[in-house]
Design a protein around this motif. Structure first.
Motif, PDB file in Angstrom:
ATOM      1  N   PHE A   1       0.823  -1.215   0.000  1.00  0.00           N
ATOM      2  CA  PHE A   1       0.000   0.000   0.000  1.00  0.00           C
ATOM      3  C   PHE A   1       0.854   1.260   0.000  1.00  0.00           C
ATOM      4  O   PHE A   1       0.567   2.217  -0.708  1.00  0.00           O
ATOM      5  N   LYS A   2       1.903   1.241   0.774  1.00  0.00           N
ATOM      6  CA  LYS A   2       2.784   2.415   0.832  1.00  0.00           C
ATOM      7  C   LYS A   2       3.373   2.701  -0.541  1.00  0.00           C
ATOM      8  O   LYS A   2       3.437   3.851  -0.979  1.00  0.00           O
ATOM      9  N   GLU A   3       3.810   1.633  -1.205  1.00  0.00           N
ATOM     10  CA  GLU A   3       4.383   1.818  -2.546  1.00  0.00           C
ATOM     11  C   GLU A   3       3.346   2.418  -3.491  1.00  0.00           C
ATOM     12  O   GLU A   3       3.652   3.331  -4.255  1.00  0.00           O
ATOM     13  N   GLN A   4       2.140   1.911  -3.406  1.00  0.00           N
ATOM     14  CA  GLN A   4       1.067   2.412  -4.264  1.00  0.00           C
ATOM     15  C   GLN A   4       0.792   3.893  -3.988  1.00  0.00           C
ATOM     16  O   GLN A   4       0.549   4.671  -4.901  1.00  0.00           O
TER      17      GLN A   4
ATOM     18  N   LEU B   1      14.090   6.334   1.686  1.00  0.00           N
ATOM     19  CA  LEU B   1      15.194   6.109   2.616  1.00  0.00           C
ATOM     20  C   LEU B   1      15.525   4.624   2.729  1.00  0.00           C
ATOM     21  O   LEU B   1      16.680   4.231   2.733  1.00  0.00           O
ATOM     22  N   GLU B   2      14.476   3.851   2.778  1.00  0.00           N
ATOM     23  CA  GLU B   2      14.662   2.406   2.903  1.00  0.00           C
ATOM     24  C   GLU B   2      15.434   1.859   1.711  1.00  0.00           C
ATOM     25  O   GLU B   2      16.398   1.103   1.864  1.00  0.00           O
TER      26      GLU B   2
ATOM     27  N   VAL C   1       5.423   8.713   4.109  1.00  0.00           N
ATOM     28  CA  VAL C   1       5.429   7.414   3.426  1.00  0.00           C
ATOM     29  C   VAL C   1       6.451   7.407   2.310  1.00  0.00           C
ATOM     30  O   VAL C   1       7.272   6.502   2.175  1.00  0.00           O
ATOM     31  N   ARG C   2       6.401   8.484   1.530  1.00  0.00           N
ATOM     32  CA  ARG C   2       7.298   8.575   0.390  1.00  0.00           C
ATOM     33  C   ARG C   2       8.752   8.574   0.874  1.00  0.00           C
ATOM     34  O   ARG C   2       9.591   7.832   0.372  1.00  0.00           O
TER      35      ARG C   2
END
Lengths: 229, 131, 277
Positions: free
Chosen positions: B19-22, B90-91, B84-85
């Motif tokens: 979901f975060k990626e989306q 960062l990850e 989120v972005r």
């Protein structure tokens, strides 16, 4: 909740179940895993009072299984439990005749879901379609608990996928499911709980998401550890 | 929607990440309704209980919100969306840096390479979109 | 209770095709047999009259009259009855074992029905009984029909018209399946039902304990038969007729009821506690 408490069973001199205990909750999919001949089917049969146990107790929502229980729990064995000369329509009629919990709307929906024709004779169906009819006859009952014996074994890949789809649908949602398998890969992401069996005992009972979360292990990782030890 | 889950991370964590990626890519817009628990379970072919857990987690993180008797929606909170972005970038950078550090590349050379590769890949993607 | 009736209906339906064939063979064989037997009798009579100049009365006194009793002693008549008896006896076993063996495992379904399992047992027994009675009913209808047919086939001088009851009483073996009075009927069929119950229970012993169960089943059959026949056996040992026939009859009825009830009770225990799929 289905509670299996310390059940033991002998076939002749062979101790098939040697004190098996586990629980299966409503709204969860519990998977009994073990190599063939480890007594998975026997456990399901024992829950349904289809075979006696030598000792131990099985409770369904705190009570022993009686004839009334069969409106509340159903079992889908690995072979079809209908007369092959019947058509699918006749088989559904049979179920409707005997079970108050039969839900024809859901049965019709499942016919569509599995793309089955109700005028087909059961004996004329392919292996995969026979398995689907077997599943249909169990799933269309409005019961709280469903036991399935090896629903994925011996059928083609597309039927397997279709059957796996059932587990993520409203057809299963909210019900308590126990399924047996000797092959986990098809359903690793579908199951809530795993019961690993060997030599008539439960080696480990665990929640698959918890193990991933706390130990970073897949179900297969845990199996490898447990069975190698 | 096909998501490849790995077997070792909790599936619900992987759903949240999905979901975060989306959201970060703009596939899910602020205020957009998300699928029901049941729909998502059958789309992703995972256990409805897992989806439930993922939604709970997302709700706690403020990624989605639920008003009474209506489906859950993606948050409109700019701070959260921004976070989120950032978190995803960062990850990714962290992973990249960790693996690249072991080769001991000077940072300038590395940045040059990254830029070159990145432009090249974007061109390719842009190019294939016209086909 | 509804489910019991549904099960009876269902069990009948499953055997219906084979049953229809047996009925068909019975009717066809008896009618064709009557025609063949009558014609050959008339041929012989005609031959005797025209070639040997015998009068009808002389022929009859030498050869006997043509009646349905003549037919009943031929294979045309006895064959289908034997066939039906064998088929239904076979069915006592078949009605259980086919649910365990074969491609499907219908016994799972039967044992998982939301009804007392003893209903399955009673329904199977009822279906067999109904099929026996059905065959008997057909025989009862057939006899008058054959009587009429005989009138067309054989002229008055050679014919002995018998009422169906006379046909039956003229042929001892037939009396077992077509008893003359209501009491005889109840006794014959009561004993029949008891035998079905005893055999069913023996089958369930086997299905519950498998190889050991065969021994248990055999012991059960011996025990049940022994109890039922105990007054007769005892009198045989003592060597005197201790009881009046009427007393013996009443005692046998009581023992028959006890043995039947015990069979059902044991079957109920086996079905709920011991049966294995």
């Amino acid at each position: 909740m289905i509670e299996v408490k310390d059940i033991k069973k002998k076939f002749g001199r062979k101790q098939v179940l040697n004190g098996v205990s586990f629980t299966a909750n409503k709204g969860e999919i519990t998977c009994l895993i073990g190599i063939n001949g480890v007594g998975k089917t026997t456990i399901l049969n024992a829950i349904m009072a289809l075979t006696p146990v030598n000792s131990g107790e099985i409770l369904l929502d705190g009570q022993k299984v009686t004839k009334q229980s069969f409106e509340k729990i159903t079992f889908i064995p690995d072979a079809i439990t209908m007369i092959p000369q019947m058509t699918i329509a006749e088989a559904m009629e049979f179920m409707d005749d005997y079970y108050d919990s039969w839900n024809q709307n859901r049965a019709t929906e499942l016919l569509g879901f599995f793309k089955l024709k109700q005028e087909d004779k059961i004996s004329s169906l392919s292996k995969g379609n026979t398995a689907k009819v077997n599943l249909l006859l169990g799933l269309a009952l409005d019961v709280d608990y469903i036991l399935m014996d090896e629903p994925f074994s011996g059928i083609d890949i597309f039927s397997r996928e279709q059957i796996a789809d059932v587990f993520t649908s409203h057809l299963i949602e909210g019900r308590g499911v126990i399924i047996t398998t000797h092959e986990i890969s098809d359903i690793e992401h579908l199951i809530d709980k795993v019961v690993l069996l060997d030599e008539g005992i439960v080696l480990k009972e665990f929640n698959s998401e918890e193990v991933r979360e706390s130990e970073g292990k897949s179900v297969v990782d845990v199996m490898r550890e447990v069975y190698k030890a | 929607m096909i998501v490849k889950f790995n077997n070792r991370d909790p599936v619900y964590v992987q759903v949240v990440r999905h979901f975060k990626e989306q959201i970060a890519r703009g596939m899910l817009e602020p205020g957009q309704e998300v699928s029901s628990r049941r729909e998502l379970a059958s789309q992703l072919k995972i256990n409805p209980n897992t989806v439930q857990r993922a939604y709970k987690e997302m709700e706690e993180q403020g990624l989605i919100y639920t008003e009474k008797n209506s489906p859950s929606k993606i948050t409109r909170d700019e701070d959260v969306l921004h976070r989120v972005r950032e978190e995803l970038i960062l990850e990714a950078v962290d992973t990249f840096v960790t693996s690249v550090r072991s080769i001991n590349v000077p940072v300038d050379e590395l940045l040059e390479l990254v830029k070159e590769k990145y432009d090249h890949q974007s061109d390719e993607e842009g190019g294939s979109a016209h086909d | 209770m509804m489910r019991y009736f549904k099960l009876v209906n269902f069990e009948l339906g499953r055997f219906f095709k084979l049953y229809g064939v047996i009925i068909g063979i019975t009717i066809l064989s008896q009618l064709v047999g009557l025609w063949v037997v009558s014609n050959s009798y008339m041929e012989r009579a005609n031959y005797a009259m025209f070639e040997e100049n015998l009068s009808p009365a002389q022929f009859v006194s030498d050869n006997g009259e043509m009646s349905l009793l003549v037919l009943t002693r031929t294979l045309w008549f006895l064959g289908p009855i034997a066939l039906g008896a064998i088929a239904l006896l076979f069915n006592i076993f078949f009605v259980w074992y086919r649910d365990w063996f074969g491609k499907n495992t219908f016994i799972y379904r039967l044992l998982m029905l939301p009804t007392a399992r003893i209903n399955v047992y009673l329904a199977k027994a009822t279906s067999i009984l109904l099929m026996v009675l059905g065959l008997v009913a057909i025989q009862i209808v057939l006899l008058p029909v054959e009587s009429v047919l005989l009138k067309w086939l054989v002229t008055r001088d050679f014919r002995l018209d018998l009422a169906p009851a006379e046909v039956v009483s003229g042929f001892r073996e037939l009396m077992i399946i077509l008893p003359a009075g209501i009491i005889d009927f109840i006794l014959a069929y009561g004993a029949g039902i008891m035998v079905i119950f005893i055999l069913f229970t023996a089958i369930l012993f086997e299905r519950s304990y498998r190889i050991k169960g065969i021994v248990f089943g055999a012991i059960y059959v011996a025990l049940a038969t022994g109890i039922f026949l105990s007054p007769i056996i005892l009198e045989g040992i003592i060597g005197t007729n201790y009881l009046y026939p009427m007393e013996l009859l009443v005692l046998e009825i009581i023992l028959g009821l006890i043995v039947s009830a015990a069979s059902i009770w044991v079957a109920n225990y086996l079905l709920t506690k011991r049966i294995t799929v």
